[in-house]
Design a protein around this motif. Structure first.
Motif, PDB file in Angstrom:
ATOM      1  N   GLY A 164       0.799  -1.215   0.000  1.00 46.48           N
ATOM      2  CA  GLY A 164       0.000   0.000   0.000  1.00 46.48           C
ATOM      3  C   GLY A 164       0.831   1.264   0.000  1.00 46.48           C
ATOM      4  N   TYR A 165       1.846   1.317  -0.850  1.00 53.77           N
ATOM      5  CA  TYR A 165       2.726   2.479  -0.911  1.00 53.77           C
ATOM      6  C   TYR A 165       2.750   3.050  -2.316  1.00 53.77           C
ATOM      7  CZ  TYR A 165       4.724   1.012   3.606  1.00 53.77           C
ATOM      8  OH  TYR A 165       4.911   0.662   4.915  1.00 53.77           O
ATOM      9  N   LEU A 166       3.156   4.307  -2.367  1.00 47.19           N
ATOM     10  CA  LEU A 166       3.250   5.022  -3.627  1.00 47.19           C
ATOM     11  C   LEU A 166       4.200   4.356  -4.615  1.00 47.19           C
ATOM     12  CD1 LEU A 166       2.500   7.738  -5.068  1.00 47.19           C
ATOM     13  CD2 LEU A 166       4.518   8.729  -3.945  1.00 47.19           C
ATOM     14  N   ASN A 167       5.250   3.703  -4.113  1.00 45.13           N
ATOM     15  CA  ASN A 167       6.300   3.212  -5.015  1.00 45.13           C
ATOM     16  C   ASN A 167       5.837   2.127  -5.988  1.00 45.13           C
ATOM     17  OD1 ASN A 167       6.132   1.102  -3.175  1.00 45.13           O
ATOM     18  ND2 ASN A 167       8.199   1.380  -2.359  1.00 45.13           N
ATOM     19  N   VAL A 168       4.719   1.452  -5.700  1.00 45.51           N
ATOM     20  CA  VAL A 168       4.241   0.417  -6.623  1.00 45.51           C
ATOM     21  C   VAL A 168       3.104   0.910  -7.512  1.00 45.51           C
ATOM     22  CG1 VAL A 168       4.965  -1.496  -5.155  1.00 45.51           C
ATOM     23  CG2 VAL A 168       2.656  -0.559  -4.905  1.00 45.51           C
ATOM     24  N   LEU A 169       2.776   2.194  -7.429  1.00 43.93           N
ATOM     25  CA  LEU A 169       1.697   2.746  -8.251  1.00 43.93           C
ATOM     26  C   LEU A 169       1.894   2.481  -9.744  1.00 43.93           C
ATOM     27  CD1 LEU A 169      -0.913   4.437  -8.352  1.00 43.93           C
ATOM     28  CD2 LEU A 169       0.528   6.484  -8.525  1.00 43.93           C
ATOM     29  N   PRO A 170       3.116   2.625 -10.279  1.00 41.31           N
ATOM     30  CA  PRO A 170       3.268   2.376 -11.713  1.00 41.31           C
ATOM     31  C   PRO A 170       2.862   0.964 -12.126  1.00 41.31           C
ATOM     32  CG  PRO A 170       5.175   3.546 -10.871  1.00 41.31           C
ATOM     33  CD  PRO A 170       4.374   3.130  -9.680  1.00 41.31           C
ATOM     34  N   ILE A 171       3.031  -0.003 -11.242  1.00 42.20           N
ATOM     35  CA  ILE A 171       2.705  -1.394 -11.571  1.00 42.20           C
ATOM     36  C   ILE A 171       1.212  -1.664 -11.431  1.00 42.20           C
ATOM     37  CG2 ILE A 171       3.027  -3.797 -10.838  1.00 42.20           C
ATOM     38  CD1 ILE A 171       5.889  -2.919  -9.937  1.00 42.20           C
ATOM     39  N   TYR A 172       0.612  -1.170 -10.363  1.00 43.83           N
ATOM     40  CA  TYR A 172      -0.771  -1.543 -10.062  1.00 43.83           C
ATOM     41  C   TYR A 172      -1.805  -0.607 -10.687  1.00 43.83           C
ATOM     42  CZ  TYR A 172       0.820  -5.089  -6.812  1.00 43.83           C
ATOM     43  OH  TYR A 172       1.400  -6.207  -6.262  1.00 43.83           O
ATOM     44  N   HIS A 173      -1.431   0.624 -11.025  1.00 39.76           N
ATOM     45  CA  HIS A 173      -2.415   1.546 -11.609  1.00 39.76           C
ATOM     46  C   HIS A 173      -3.101   0.968 -12.853  1.00 39.76           C
ATOM     47  CE1 HIS A 173      -4.366   5.183 -12.999  1.00 39.76           C
ATOM     48  NE2 HIS A 173      -3.770   5.029 -14.156  1.00 39.76           N
ATOM     49  N   PRO A 174      -2.351   0.436 -13.812  1.00 37.28           N
ATOM     50  CA  PRO A 174      -3.042  -0.100 -14.997  1.00 37.28           C
ATOM     51  C   PRO A 174      -3.916  -1.314 -14.692  1.00 37.28           C
ATOM     52  CG  PRO A 174      -0.697  -0.625 -15.065  1.00 37.28           C
ATOM     53  CD  PRO A 174      -0.895   0.343 -13.939  1.00 37.28           C
ATOM     54  N   LEU A 175      -3.597  -2.039 -13.619  1.00 39.57           N
ATOM     55  CA  LEU A 175      -4.406  -3.203 -13.255  1.00 39.57           C
ATOM     56  C   LEU A 175      -5.678  -2.770 -12.542  1.00 39.57           C
ATOM     57  CD1 LEU A 175      -1.604  -5.535 -11.797  1.00 39.57           C
ATOM     58  CD2 LEU A 175      -2.171  -5.046 -14.182  1.00 39.57           C
ATOM     59  N   GLU A 176      -5.561  -1.784 -11.678  1.00 37.60           N
ATOM     60  CA  GLU A 176      -6.687  -1.385 -10.845  1.00 37.60           C
ATOM     61  C   GLU A 176      -7.661  -0.461 -11.565  1.00 37.60           C
ATOM     62  OE1 GLU A 176      -4.439  -1.742  -6.516  1.00 37.60           O
ATOM     63  OE2 GLU A 176      -4.410   0.175  -7.568  1.00 37.60           O
ATOM     64  N   THR A 177      -7.244   0.110 -12.675  1.00 33.26           N
ATOM     65  CA  THR A 177      -8.120   1.011 -13.426  1.00 33.26           C
ATOM     66  C   THR A 177      -8.702   0.366 -14.671  1.00 33.26           C
ATOM     67  OG1 THR A 177      -6.209   1.918 -14.611  1.00 33.26           O
ATOM     68  CG2 THR A 177      -6.920   3.071 -12.601  1.00 33.26           C
ATOM     69  N   GLY A 178      -8.348  -0.897 -14.932  1.00 38.26           N
ATOM     70  CA  GLY A 178      -8.905  -1.589 -16.087  1.00 38.26           C
ATOM     71  C   GLY A 178      -8.146  -1.385 -17.377  1.00 38.26           C
ATOM     72  N   ILE A 179      -7.047  -0.635 -17.318  1.00 36.19           N
ATOM     73  CA  ILE A 179      -6.220  -0.501 -18.524  1.00 36.19           C
ATOM     74  C   ILE A 179      -5.739  -1.877 -18.965  1.00 36.19           C
ATOM     75  CG2 ILE A 179      -4.057   0.448 -19.427  1.00 36.19           C
ATOM     76  CD1 ILE A 179      -4.477   2.833 -17.507  1.00 36.19           C
ATOM     77  N   LEU A 180      -5.372  -2.703 -17.978  1.00 35.46           N
ATOM     78  CA  LEU A 180      -5.051  -4.111 -18.212  1.00 35.46           C
ATOM     79  C   LEU A 180      -6.067  -4.934 -17.425  1.00 35.46           C
ATOM     80  CD1 LEU A 180      -1.161  -3.982 -17.768  1.00 35.46           C
ATOM     81  CD2 LEU A 180      -2.425  -4.075 -19.924  1.00 35.46           C
ATOM     82  N   PRO A 181      -6.940  -5.665 -18.082  1.00 34.98           N
ATOM     83  CA  PRO A 181      -7.973  -6.432 -17.374  1.00 34.98           C
ATOM     84  C   PRO A 181      -7.355  -7.413 -16.378  1.00 34.98           C
ATOM     85  CG  PRO A 181      -8.435  -6.344 -19.725  1.00 34.98           C
ATOM     86  CD  PRO A 181      -7.059  -5.779 -19.550  1.00 34.98           C
ATOM     87  N   MET A 182      -7.955  -7.469 -15.199  1.00 37.61           N
ATOM     88  CA  MET A 182      -7.400  -8.271 -14.117  1.00 37.61           C
ATOM     89  C   MET A 182      -8.495  -9.104 -13.460  1.00 37.61           C
ATOM     90  SD  MET A 182      -5.460  -6.968 -10.621  1.00 37.61           S
ATOM     91  CE  MET A 182      -6.847  -5.943 -10.130  1.00 37.61           C
ATOM     92  N   ASP A 183      -8.220 -10.392 -13.270  1.00 39.05           N
ATOM     93  CA  ASP A 183      -9.133 -11.271 -12.548  1.00 39.05           C
ATOM     94  C   ASP A 183      -8.429 -11.747 -11.278  1.00 39.05           C
ATOM     95  OD1 ASP A 183     -11.146 -12.955 -11.735  1.00 39.05           O
ATOM     96  OD2 ASP A 183     -10.559 -14.597 -13.077  1.00 39.05           O
ATOM     97  N   CYS A 184      -8.270 -10.815 -10.327  1.00 43.96           N
ATOM     98  CA  CYS A 184      -7.586 -11.123  -9.078  1.00 43.96           C
ATOM     99  C   CYS A 184      -8.342 -10.492  -7.916  1.00 43.96           C
ATOM    100  CB  CYS A 184      -6.148 -10.581  -9.077  1.00 43.96           C
ATOM    101  SG  CYS A 184      -5.047 -11.326 -10.300  1.00 43.96           S
ATOM    102  N   GLU A 185      -8.213 -11.101  -6.774  1.00 44.40           N
ATOM    103  CA  GLU A 185      -8.753 -10.546  -5.525  1.00 44.40           C
ATOM    104  C   GLU A 185      -7.595  -9.863  -4.808  1.00 44.40           C
ATOM    105  OE1 GLU A 185     -10.132 -12.350  -1.239  1.00 44.40           O
ATOM    106  OE2 GLU A 185     -10.653 -13.489  -3.044  1.00 44.40           O
ATOM    107  N   VAL A 186      -7.615  -8.525  -4.764  1.00 46.92           N
ATOM    108  CA  VAL A 186      -6.464  -7.757  -4.300  1.00 46.92           C
ATOM    109  C   VAL A 186      -6.589  -7.419  -2.814  1.00 46.92           C
ATOM    110  CG1 VAL A 186      -5.117  -5.643  -4.593  1.00 46.92           C
ATOM    111  CG2 VAL A 186      -6.117  -6.778  -6.593  1.00 46.92           C
ATOM    112  N   THR A 187      -5.510  -7.674  -2.081  1.00 48.62           N
ATOM    113  CA  THR A 187      -5.389  -7.271  -0.682  1.00 48.62           C
ATOM    114  C   THR A 187      -4.221  -6.304  -0.571  1.00 48.62           C
ATOM    115  OG1 THR A 187      -6.247  -9.374   0.164  1.00 48.62           O
ATOM    116  CG2 THR A 187      -4.929  -8.039   1.675  1.00 48.62           C
ATOM    117  N   SER A 188      -4.490  -5.109  -0.036  1.00 47.78           N
ATOM    118  CA  SER A 188      -3.454  -4.088   0.088  1.00 47.78           C
ATOM    119  C   SER A 188      -3.023  -3.954   1.540  1.00 47.78           C
ATOM    120  CB  SER A 188      -3.988  -2.745  -0.414  1.00 47.78           C
ATOM    121  OG  SER A 188      -2.999  -1.748  -0.348  1.00 47.78           O
TER     122      SER A 188
END
Length: 274
Positions: free
Chosen positions: A9-33
């Motif tokens: 849950g830190y800023l440093n991983v935003l580049p990796i997770y932003h496209p997954l969490e916004t639907g830019i890259l479709p994701m079928d995962c249950e995310v725990t932060s």
């Protein structure tokens, strides 16, 4: 079943997770932060299938995990978000107490290594939230803080001495330092290989999108941070998201140092997802 995916849950991983969490890259995962220490516990308890985690967590339980190739979080010098803030020069902290964030395992271990091998001092660690403690008016001699808290506190006027642990590791070894890796549970891989491998590919795609669009990420991040756009770009520019040969060499050097300082018994092999 969806893959149970852990997210720091830190800023440093935003580049990796932003496209997954916004639907830019479709994701079928249950995310725990959560913070690294919490994700470490969840992985160890088999409550996550794939997660970012502390480098130390992999070292301590390497037989339970596979490393996901080509993705990590670290630095090749100053990292800016893993800081030892002190009221006196670091060499004068010998015998004193350092307040260490409860959210970190790797950074605390790295601090032990640096104390033994770079500064030749010994200190006592106490665990707590730097933000909470400072909010009471108390001023510990030194604080180890990480993540967004470190970015927020790095210019605190009561702590004129600021040691960037990524930079200190580079001074000691000349190598990158990998604070976090992405791992897959070996048991989850055996039970649901296709889904776990799909999650690994998705994370790599997220990393590639984030690094290709880092300017846009800096704009988004600076809108909700104490850092302005230029500071945000400087922050992300100092981070490493790869796990290539030099980064792996840095991990092995860290694990060797952990053995030498008695933090772990044996340095693990780096075993990647088949």
């Amino acid at each position: 079943m969806s893959v149970r995916l852990g997210r720091i849950g830190y800023l440093n991983v935003l580049p990796i997770y932003h496209p997954l969490e916004t639907g830019i890259l479709p994701m079928d995962c249950e995310v725990t932060s959560g913070p690294p220490a919490e994700l470490n516990k969840l992985m160890d308890a088999d409550k996550l299938d794939v997660s970012s985690c502390s480098s130390v967590e992999y070292a301590r339980h390497a037989d339970k995990y596979y490393l996901i190739p080509d993705i990590a979080i670290g630095s090749r010098g100053p990292v800016q978000s893993v800081l030892l803030l002190s009221r006196r020069p670091v060499e004068e902290l010998d015998g004193r107490t350092i307040l260490v964030s409860a959210q970190t395992h790797t950074s605390a271990a790295l601090l032990r290594v640096l104390q033994a091998k770079l500064w030749n001092i010994k200190t006592v660690f106490t665990t707590g939230s730097a933000t909470d403690v400072l909010g009471t008016g108390e001023r510990p001699q030194a604080i180890l803080c990480i993540g967004d808290e470190a970015l927020n506190l790095r210019y605190h006027p009561d702590y004129p001495h600021r040691i960037d642990l990524g930079e200190a590791w580079r001074e000691l070894t000349g190598l990158p330092f990998i604070f976090g890796v992405w791992i897959a549970s070996r048991e989850s891989w055996r039970q649901n290989r296709e889904k776990v491998e799909e999650a690994a590919r998705l994370l790599l795609a997220g990393k590639n999108w984030g690094t290709d669009n880092i300017g846009d990420v800096c704009v988004m991040a600076s809108e909700e941070s104490c850092l302005n756009y230029d500071e945000m770009c400087s922050y992300f520019d100092g981070l490493v998201y790869d796990l290539g040969p030099e980064e792996q060499e840095g991990m092995r050097a860290f694990y060797k140092s952990l053995v030498e300082t008695g933090i772990i018994d044996e340095a693990p092999e780096l075993v990647f997802l088949p």
